[in-house]
Enzyme design. Sequence first.
Site, PDB file in Angstrom:
ATOM      1  N   ASP A  36      13.705  23.020  20.031  1.00 50.36           N
ATOM      2  CA  ASP A  36      13.605  23.979  21.152  1.00 50.36           C
ATOM      3  C   ASP A  36      12.192  24.560  21.202  1.00 50.36           C
ATOM      4  OD1 ASP A  36      14.223  25.468  23.366  1.00 50.36           O
ATOM      5  OD2 ASP A  36      15.456  26.939  22.311  1.00 50.36           O
TER       6      ASP A  36
ATOM      7  N   HIS B  75       4.709  30.020  24.350  1.00 47.08           N
ATOM      8  CA  HIS B  75       4.368  31.078  25.307  1.00 47.08           C
ATOM      9  C   HIS B  75       2.962  31.560  24.978  1.00 47.08           C
ATOM     10  CE1 HIS B  75       8.321  31.366  27.109  1.00 47.08           C
ATOM     11  NE2 HIS B  75       8.882  31.442  25.914  1.00 47.08           N
TER      12      HIS B  75
HETATM   13  O1  DOR Z   1      14.208  30.916  23.833  1.00 44.52           O
HETATM   14  C1  DOR Z   1      14.236  30.070  24.729  1.00 44.52           C
HETATM   15  N1  DOR Z   1      13.132  29.697  25.367  1.00 44.52           N
HETATM   16  N2  DOR Z   1      15.410  29.526  25.062  1.00 44.52           N
HETATM   17  C2  DOR Z   1      15.525  28.739  26.147  1.00 44.52           C
HETATM   18  O2  DOR Z   1      16.588  28.285  26.426  1.00 44.52           O
HETATM   19  C3  DOR Z   1      14.374  28.448  27.006  1.00 44.52           C
HETATM   20  C4  DOR Z   1      13.139  28.579  26.242  1.00 44.52           C
HETATM   21  C5  DOR Z   1      11.918  28.604  27.102  1.00 44.52           C
HETATM   22  O3  DOR Z   1      11.818  27.786  28.026  1.00 44.52           O
HETATM   23  O4  DOR Z   1      11.026  29.405  26.842  1.00 44.52           O
END
Ligand code: DOR
Length: 428
Positions: free
Chosen positions: A304, A308
């Site tokens: 995952d 960011h």
């Molecule tokens: O924490 C998360 N970030 N969970 C998600 O399902 C999406 C992901 C994101 O795209 O940043």
Amino acid sequence: MELLIRGGRVIDPAGGVDDVLDILVKDGRIARMEKTVDAPGAQMIQAAGLVVCPGLVDMHVHLRDPGLTHKETIPTGRAAAAAGGFSAVACMPNTKPTADSPEVLGYILDAAASPGPHVLPIGALTVGERGEALTDAAALRQAGAVALSDDGMPVQSAAVMRRGLQAAGAAGLPVLSHCEDGELVRNYAVNEGAVSRALGLPGRPAIAEELMVARDAMLAQETGCPVHICHVSTAKSVEIVRRFKALGVPVTCETCPQYFSLTEDEVPRQGTLARVNPPLRTKADVEGILQGLQDGAIDAIATDHAPHAQAEKALPLPEAPSGMVGLETALGVTLTYLYHTGALSLPQIVKKLTAAPAAILRVPYGRLAVGGPAHITLFDAEEAWTVEPERFYSMGRNTPFGGMTLRGKVKYTIVDGQIVYRDEKERL
Ligand code: DOR
């Protein structure tokens, strides 16, 4: 050009191999895999003491490209994948625009066409991931989608999910489901429990995940269409999947390193770096996840990987985006918390990072076969190293593992017979 990988412990769960072998790579393929191979003139990797396994497969990453390239790009995401030992990564469709059309999938595949880890696009299940109109599953498959998902924006309507499963099933694609009930979780930042109470914040309750895991497992049972549950984080989610599997329902699931290594206690310590959806849970949940990894209720380990920008993660906890990067720490965290603790064997771990995710996506990766493509990862299961996020290849620095000393390090990543990553300590 020939490459000889000499004397490593070759672990290939799909082929039932766990033996010290030489591997000869020629023209991008595995030419020989035997006790001793002589290949005068071949480039040589001395692999004694290393594990040699199929290139790792990450079935759940966010590459942010197109449109969110201040967080990550396809080239930087692929570089991070290579450094993490991954020869193939499946990327989620929550880009800008959403990967809900053949055009966007075409852009992704073109941008990832150069030598390096392969990018397997996941198409959106609904248009714009809005949870309403279905996308054209057959057209997306034709354009290269390996699965459909509205990850990050879970489909709230059971009726839409049911139709989506039927359409995806008819097109021969699995559906990957991020399970959280939107009304129960809103945009809350942390698990509902001791930590949310201490911080005075509303929380995301475990039941929000478990209700949707149960819903989607029941829809898989009713429709006969395969459902893969993304990143299970609670003990009860694991138990639901275990029970439906025992009934013969086509349901599979993954978890991520953060869910078997960390708890909600990380949030007061690390703030937004520990904010992720679904949230970090409790010690009892970590134990449930470990149990599921051991007994096979949990099929695969995915990252995952969710990069960011630093300014975004600098916002206050209730406003910052959720997610953590994972490609470059996945193997180290997994070996530290699953292998060095005695929870799982190396072949069990390798399977969850290779053959298992490849089988769920029905893609030809995750196996070492003579005549097959040479996607190979070499790692040192013992070497200790300290996570330095500022040295990541990913543009994302948002990891809760920064500064942590892990045991287990990627040494080489080989894709299509080419060395696409080499640890700085390794010399040919
Ligand atoms: O924490 C998360 N970030 N969970 C998600 O399902 C999406 C992901 C994101 O795209 O940043």
